[in-house]
Scaffold this motif. Structure first.
Motif, PDB file in Angstrom:
ATOM      1  N   ALA A 162      62.979  65.658  49.745  1.00  0.00           N
ATOM      2  CA  ALA A 162      62.552  66.997  49.344  1.00  0.00           C
ATOM      3  C   ALA A 162      61.031  67.086  49.425  1.00  0.00           C
ATOM      4  O   ALA A 162      60.319  66.472  48.637  1.00  0.00           O
ATOM      5  N   GLY A 163      60.531  67.816  50.390  1.00  0.00           N
ATOM      6  CA  GLY A 163      59.094  68.041  50.494  1.00  0.00           C
ATOM      7  C   GLY A 163      58.350  66.989  51.269  1.00  0.00           C
ATOM      8  O   GLY A 163      57.173  67.174  51.589  1.00  0.00           O
ATOM      9  N   GLY A 164      58.976  65.862  51.568  1.00  0.00           N
ATOM     10  CA  GLY A 164      58.298  64.820  52.314  1.00  0.00           C
ATOM     11  C   GLY A 164      57.155  64.166  51.567  1.00  0.00           C
ATOM     12  O   GLY A 164      56.187  63.706  52.179  1.00  0.00           O
ATOM     13  N   GLN A 165      57.267  64.083  50.250  1.00  0.00           N
ATOM     14  CA  GLN A 165      56.211  63.457  49.460  1.00  0.00           C
ATOM     15  C   GLN A 165      56.224  61.940  49.671  1.00  0.00           C
ATOM     16  O   GLN A 165      57.283  61.320  49.710  1.00  0.00           O
ATOM     17  N   PRO A 166      55.041  61.317  49.821  1.00  0.00           N
ATOM     18  CA  PRO A 166      55.003  59.858  50.017  1.00  0.00           C
ATOM     19  C   PRO A 166      55.409  59.118  48.747  1.00  0.00           C
ATOM     20  O   PRO A 166      54.823  59.292  47.688  1.00  0.00           O
ATOM     21  N   LEU A 167      56.427  58.282  48.861  1.00  0.00           N
ATOM     22  CA  LEU A 167      56.901  57.478  47.730  1.00  0.00           C
ATOM     23  C   LEU A 167      56.316  56.070  47.760  1.00  0.00           C
ATOM     24  O   LEU A 167      56.018  55.500  46.715  1.00  0.00           O
ATOM     25  N   PHE A 168      56.166  55.532  48.953  1.00  0.00           N
ATOM     26  CA  PHE A 168      55.665  54.161  49.091  1.00  0.00           C
ATOM     27  C   PHE A 168      54.932  54.060  50.417  1.00  0.00           C
ATOM     28  O   PHE A 168      55.411  54.550  51.450  1.00  0.00           O
ATOM     29  N   SER A 169      53.772  53.425  50.387  1.00  0.00           N
ATOM     30  CA  SER A 169      53.006  53.199  51.606  1.00  0.00           C
ATOM     31  C   SER A 169      52.316  51.853  51.505  1.00  0.00           C
ATOM     32  O   SER A 169      51.890  51.451  50.416  1.00  0.00           O
ATOM     33  N   ALA A 170      52.220  51.176  52.634  1.00  0.00           N
ATOM     34  CA  ALA A 170      51.622  49.838  52.662  1.00  0.00           C
ATOM     35  C   ALA A 170      50.902  49.653  53.979  1.00  0.00           C
ATOM     36  O   ALA A 170      51.396  50.044  55.034  1.00  0.00           O
ATOM     37  N   ASP A 171      49.727  49.055  53.911  1.00  0.00           N
ATOM     38  CA  ASP A 171      48.987  48.670  55.101  1.00  0.00           C
ATOM     39  C   ASP A 171      48.293  47.346  54.811  1.00  0.00           C
ATOM     40  O   ASP A 171      48.589  46.671  53.822  1.00  0.00           O
ATOM     41  N   ALA A 172      47.355  46.962  55.667  1.00  0.00           N
ATOM     42  CA  ALA A 172      46.705  45.661  55.518  1.00  0.00           C
ATOM     43  C   ALA A 172      45.770  45.617  54.312  1.00  0.00           C
ATOM     44  O   ALA A 172      45.454  44.532  53.822  1.00  0.00           O
ATOM     45  N   LYS A 173      45.335  46.776  53.788  1.00  0.00           N
ATOM     46  CA  LYS A 173      44.362  46.801  52.699  1.00  0.00           C
ATOM     47  C   LYS A 173      44.991  47.055  51.338  1.00  0.00           C
ATOM     48  O   LYS A 173      44.576  46.467  50.343  1.00  0.00           O
ATOM     49  N   GLU A 174      45.998  47.917  51.251  1.00  0.00           N
ATOM     50  CA  GLU A 174      46.521  48.286  49.941  1.00  0.00           C
ATOM     51  C   GLU A 174      47.974  48.713  50.048  1.00  0.00           C
ATOM     52  O   GLU A 174      48.489  48.971  51.138  1.00  0.00           O
ATOM     53  N   ILE A 175      48.593  48.787  48.873  1.00  0.00           N
ATOM     54  CA  ILE A 175      49.968  49.274  48.728  1.00  0.00           C
ATOM     55  C   ILE A 175      49.943  50.383  47.682  1.00  0.00           C
ATOM     56  O   ILE A 175      49.433  50.188  46.575  1.00  0.00           O
ATOM     57  N   ARG A 176      50.506  51.532  48.022  1.00  0.00           N
ATOM     58  CA  ARG A 176      50.523  52.675  47.114  1.00  0.00           C
ATOM     59  C   ARG A 176      51.961  53.051  46.786  1.00  0.00           C
ATOM     60  O   ARG A 176      52.823  53.061  47.667  1.00  0.00           O
ATOM     61  N   ILE A 177      52.201  53.355  45.512  1.00  0.00           N
ATOM     62  CA  ILE A 177      53.495  53.836  45.035  1.00  0.00           C
ATOM     63  C   ILE A 177      53.264  55.239  44.492  1.00  0.00           C
ATOM     64  O   ILE A 177      52.527  55.418  43.509  1.00  0.00           O
ATOM     65  N   GLY A 178      53.875  56.240  45.141  1.00  0.00           N
ATOM     66  CA  GLY A 178      53.594  57.626  44.800  1.00  0.00           C
ATOM     67  C   GLY A 178      54.515  58.234  43.776  1.00  0.00           C
ATOM     68  O   GLY A 178      54.372  59.418  43.480  1.00  0.00           O
ATOM     69  N   THR A 179      55.449  57.500  43.209  1.00  0.00           N
ATOM     70  CA  THR A 179      56.353  58.076  42.217  1.00  0.00           C
ATOM     71  C   THR A 179      55.667  58.204  40.854  1.00  0.00           C
ATOM     72  O   THR A 179      54.685  57.525  40.565  1.00  0.00           O
ATOM     73  N   LYS A 180      56.205  59.081  40.033  1.00  0.00           N
ATOM     74  CA  LYS A 180      55.650  59.261  38.695  1.00  0.00           C
ATOM     75  C   LYS A 180      55.914  58.047  37.802  1.00  0.00           C
ATOM     76  O   LYS A 180      55.091  57.717  36.950  1.00  0.00           O
ATOM     77  N   THR A 181      57.028  57.396  38.001  1.00  0.00           N
ATOM     78  CA  THR A 181      57.403  56.243  37.181  1.00  0.00           C
ATOM     79  C   THR A 181      57.833  55.106  38.095  1.00  0.00           C
ATOM     80  O   THR A 181      58.715  55.296  38.950  1.00  0.00           O
ATOM     81  N   PHE A 182      57.220  53.940  37.902  1.00  0.00           N
ATOM     82  CA  PHE A 182      57.603  52.737  38.645  1.00  0.00           C
ATOM     83  C   PHE A 182      58.320  51.816  37.664  1.00  0.00           C
ATOM     84  O   PHE A 182      57.721  51.314  36.705  1.00  0.00           O
ATOM     85  N   THR A 183      59.611  51.605  37.867  1.00  0.00           N
ATOM     86  CA  THR A 183      60.450  50.862  36.934  1.00  0.00           C
ATOM     87  C   THR A 183      60.772  49.491  37.517  1.00  0.00           C
ATOM     88  O   THR A 183      61.208  49.384  38.663  1.00  0.00           O
ATOM     89  N   VAL A 184      60.556  48.448  36.696  1.00  0.00           N
ATOM     90  CA  VAL A 184      60.930  47.081  37.053  1.00  0.00           C
ATOM     91  C   VAL A 184      62.107  46.696  36.174  1.00  0.00           C
ATOM     92  O   VAL A 184      61.971  46.600  34.954  1.00  0.00           O
ATOM     93  N   SER A 185      63.287  46.501  36.786  1.00  0.00           N
ATOM     94  CA  SER A 185      64.500  46.243  36.010  1.00  0.00           C
ATOM     95  C   SER A 185      64.857  44.763  35.933  1.00  0.00           C
ATOM     96  O   SER A 185      65.874  44.416  35.350  1.00  0.00           O
ATOM     97  N   GLY A 186      64.057  43.876  36.497  1.00  0.00           N
ATOM     98  CA  GLY A 186      64.372  42.456  36.455  1.00  0.00           C
ATOM     99  C   GLY A 186      64.190  41.870  35.062  1.00  0.00           C
ATOM    100  O   GLY A 186      63.367  42.337  34.264  1.00  0.00           O
ATOM    101  N   SER A 187      64.965  40.828  34.767  1.00  0.00           N
ATOM    102  CA  SER A 187      64.877  40.202  33.443  1.00  0.00           C
ATOM    103  C   SER A 187      63.551  39.488  33.238  1.00  0.00           C
ATOM    104  O   SER A 187      63.069  39.363  32.111  1.00  0.00           O
ATOM    105  N   GLU A 188      62.934  39.000  34.310  1.00  0.00           N
ATOM    106  CA  GLU A 188      61.651  38.305  34.210  1.00  0.00           C
ATOM    107  C   GLU A 188      60.461  39.236  34.378  1.00  0.00           C
ATOM    108  O   GLU A 188      59.319  38.778  34.347  1.00  0.00           O
TER     109      GLU A 188
END
Length: 315
Positions: A162-188
């Motif tokens: 919907a809308g083509g909003q960037p959710l995740f982008s990665a290149d040689a310099k940086e990694i960007r996460i465009g979501t409002k909430t980044f959830t880590v569900s792993g036990s560790e």
């Protein structure tokens, strides 16, 4: 005398027989030569005739076999004016129905499925998509294998539907996460080997938030301040060695109904006027050494803290 050649028709009729299929020609030379007839035989007989019949039969059999194979191929491949079996040819391109197997590389401009069906690519090993420039050089590659998915390109982007909003982008310099909430569900949890820049770190309502550095120092910094708060539970800050609260230009405020210092050491004190400490001593005062170390001292009518006490000198 004028030279003439005479063909005796009657002799030809007598010498021709349908069974032998031979043609006897009588040649009589002109001019007063020898009167003996010269006879020439023209026709097919013997092994020449058998070879001719054999070749005609072979050609006939070959033609029948070719015709039968052509009809069989048309029937099996389902050839028609519109295409071949599941392969349909149209002005827009090629349309395949059902399963299709390609043994060699496939070069196409666009692959899409029907509106009411999904596009499925299957392979026994992996599926590789290559992108090349006009010179034929490889500029991008996506490999989907049984163990991993690998992408080799200058920049990788994942956009929302919907809308083509960037959710995740990665290149040689940086990694960007465009979501409002980044959830880590792993036990560790999540492990970061280098610095992390984020405006907010919080846990869900039923989980605890824990920031830990097992073998290194945990540092939090911000140009306008760092806020650590717990709305509904306890806040614990612990360390194996020293725990430092430092403010270069401001102050450190402990604002709570109860401020408790547990396990403070008891400093040595020798009273000058009252003699020995009473065995039932239960009230102490908190003393601060010049180095900043806290210790307890028996409470009396006047302060018993000594800046030059042995406890402060050995601290």
């Amino acid at each position: 005398m004028e030279e003439t050649t005479t063909l005796d028709i009657e002799t030809l009729k007598e010498q021709y027989t349908p069974g032998s299929q031979t043609l006897h020609l009588q040649h009589r030379p002109a001019g007063g030569g020898d009167d003996d007839d010269v006879i020439s035989t023209v026709g097919l007989y013997g092994w020449r005739k058998r070879c001719l019949y054999f070749l005609l039969l072979l050609f006939l059999v070959t033609m029948i076999v070719n015709l039968a194979l052509t009809v069989w191929i048309i029937k099996v491949m389902n050839l028609s004016t519109g295409g071949m079996g599941n392969l349909q040819l149209s002005q827009e391109g090629i349309r395949l129905e059902g399963f299709s197997e390609f043994l060699l590389p496939l070069y196409v401009k666009e692959i899409q499925s029907r509106r009411d069906d999904a596009l499925v690519l299957r392979s026994e090993r992996n599926v590789t998509l290559n992108v090349r420039n006009s010179q034929g050089h490889l500029t991008g590659q996506l490999t989907v294998g049984s163990a991993s998915v690998e992408a080799q390109c200058r920049r990788l982007e994942v956009r929302s539907r919907a809308g083509g909003q960037p959710l995740f982008s990665a290149d040689a310099k940086e990694i960007r996460i465009g979501t409002k909430t980044f959830t880590v569900s792993g036990s560790e949890g999540a492990v970061f080997r280098h610095s992390v820049e984020t405006p907010l770190i919080q846990s869900s309502g039923s989980e605890e938030l824990k920031l830990e550095s097992p073998t290194r120092t945990l540092t939090m910094g911000a140009p306008r301040g760092v806020e650590v708060s717990s709305a509904h539970g306890a806040l614990t800050v612990s360390g194996r060695k020293d725990l430092q609260l430092q403010s270069t230009e401001g102050e450190i405020v402990l604002n709570a109904a109860t401020v408790r210092f547990a396990s403070l050491p008891l400093g040595a004190y020798a009273p000058a006027s009252t003699g020995r400490l009473s065995p039932g001593q239960a009230t102490y005062e908190v003393c601060v050494c010049p180095s900043g170390r806290l210790y307890l001292s028996p409470a009396e009518s006047t302060s018993t803290c000594q800046a030059v006490s042995n406890f402060c000198l050995w601290s």
